[in-house]
Design a protein around this motif. Sequence first.
Motif, PDB file in Angstrom:
ATOM      1  N   GLN A 142       0.836  -1.184   0.000  1.00 31.11           N
ATOM      2  CA  GLN A 142       0.000   0.000   0.000  1.00 31.11           C
ATOM      3  C   GLN A 142       0.878   1.244   0.000  1.00 31.11           C
ATOM      4  N   SER A 143       0.236   2.413  -0.217  1.00 35.74           N
ATOM      5  CA  SER A 143       1.000   3.661  -0.204  1.00 35.74           C
ATOM      6  C   SER A 143       1.315   4.071   1.235  1.00 35.74           C
ATOM      7  N   GLU A 144       2.364   4.880   1.394  1.00 35.52           N
ATOM      8  CA  GLU A 144       2.727   5.353   2.728  1.00 35.52           C
ATOM      9  C   GLU A 144       1.620   6.218   3.319  1.00 35.52           C
ATOM     10  N   ALA A 145       0.986   7.046   2.489  1.00 33.68           N
ATOM     11  CA  ALA A 145      -0.078   7.904   2.984  1.00 33.68           C
ATOM     12  C   ALA A 145      -1.230   7.079   3.544  1.00 33.68           C
ATOM     13  N   ALA A 146      -1.590   6.017   2.823  1.00 31.63           N
ATOM     14  CA  ALA A 146      -2.707   5.175   3.270  1.00 31.63           C
ATOM     15  C   ALA A 146      -2.376   4.489   4.589  1.00 31.63           C
ATOM     16  N   ILE A 147      -1.144   4.007   4.717  1.00 33.45           N
ATOM     17  CA  ILE A 147      -0.751   3.324   5.959  1.00 33.45           C
ATOM     18  C   ILE A 147      -0.698   4.307   7.121  1.00 33.45           C
ATOM     19  N   GLY A 148      -0.161   5.499   6.882  1.00 34.55           N
ATOM     20  CA  GLY A 148      -0.104   6.492   7.942  1.00 34.55           C
ATOM     21  C   GLY A 148      -1.490   6.844   8.463  1.00 34.55           C
ATOM     22  N   GLN A 149      -2.429   7.016   7.545  1.00 30.88           N
ATOM     23  CA  GLN A 149      -3.799   7.326   7.944  1.00 30.88           C
ATOM     24  C   GLN A 149      -4.433   6.161   8.693  1.00 30.88           C
ATOM     25  N   ARG A 150      -4.140   4.951   8.231  1.00 31.45           N
ATOM     26  CA  ARG A 150      -4.724   3.763   8.867  1.00 31.45           C
ATOM     27  C   ARG A 150      -4.232   3.634  10.314  1.00 31.45           C
ATOM     28  N   ILE A 151      -2.942   3.856  10.530  1.00 29.81           N
ATOM     29  CA  ILE A 151      -2.391   3.755  11.886  1.00 29.81           C
ATOM     30  C   ILE A 151      -3.003   4.816  12.791  1.00 29.81           C
TER      31      ILE A 151
END
Length: 405
Positions: A142-151
């Motif tokens: 996944q993209s870094e932005a998506a993972i950051g938001q998910r966390i």
Amino acid sequence: MTNLDGVFRREWGPAVAALARWSGDLTIAEDAVQEACAEALRAWPRDGVPDSPGGWLVTVARNRARDRLRRESVRPGKELAAVMDDIVARTDGTDPHPVRDDELRMMFTCAHPALDRQSQLALTLRLVSGLTVGEIARALLQSEAAIGQRITRAKNKVRHANIPLRVPPAELLAERTPHVLGCIYSVFTEGYWSTAGPSAIRDELCDEGVRLAGELCSLMPQEREAHALAALVLLHDSRRATRVDAAGALVPLDEQDRRRWDRGRIARGLDRLRQAQGSTGPYLPQAVIAALHATAQSWEQTDWVSICAAYDRLLQITDSPVVRANRALAVGFRDGPEAGLAALDRAADDPRLGHSNLVATVRADLLRRAGRYAEAARWYRTALQGNGSEPGRDFLRRRIAECGG
């Protein structure tokens, strides 16, 4: 001076897990450990790294967390004192719960059913294993932005929904075990196939993955899939010392010195594999593949028929595009590179591989083995664009040169 980055990576997970258990708050735990690491950067170059860096970080982080709790609390003094006494009491005395390891404890805690599967995994890899957002993004495709938001959303949900930071009752451990298995394997994988940075292998993550898999087997000795995972990481890890040369350059499996493989780990892995027989999860066929590599007398004697059969079984369990791509490479060794390329075509367009360079790497290797060097060089260059590991990039450059690129 000791490599402080390596120390912080090794001690991050245990420190955050210990602070979360002590404070009952994920954000406070993570922030406090970050503050402790910042303090260590100031103190350790001057005073030297302490004999127990993890203990030093936990002590400093606990003091920072205690200060924050006192500053931010609006409770009357007596009530706040009672809250602080309750926090201290959580870590005093004998803990009757069967999960003794703080990191395993946190993994089971983050597997709360109120969080979706991807959030569980991302949160655990960040808090427990200390992987960066970029490393988690590459692991989960996944993209870094998506993972950051998910966390961030997962941490907020834990806080606002008052999800307790504790392990469920023993009878409910099994339902959360698949999540814990996945996290342990992701930790080991990031160590064994480092996706970024100057080193091809991160020993501290490999060691941690092997250790946690063994801890889980001790906690749940009847859980066959835990034994399958332990077999898988041990068998892979038996080759760790031969995966890079003296200069740190990657050495592919077909060029490794099998005499230097760790026979003790192979024996332990095969023993775990026997205990895993009957498992219906995804780690058993992967462990079988690793065992077939570990026990082959030479590259030429590798049993590709059985390896492809194990991949077929794995695809019945999990329809993963990563598995399909790796199976295509095995088919290429079993039936010839052109057959492997045909099999790869059936997986190449899966959108789940959009953040991975796996297809380009496999296609390039099969084309090189087929003698189609100009095409191979083009695909190696494509793979090079998506590789964040310096040793990985150097390896691809060598392959481009070999193909006349």
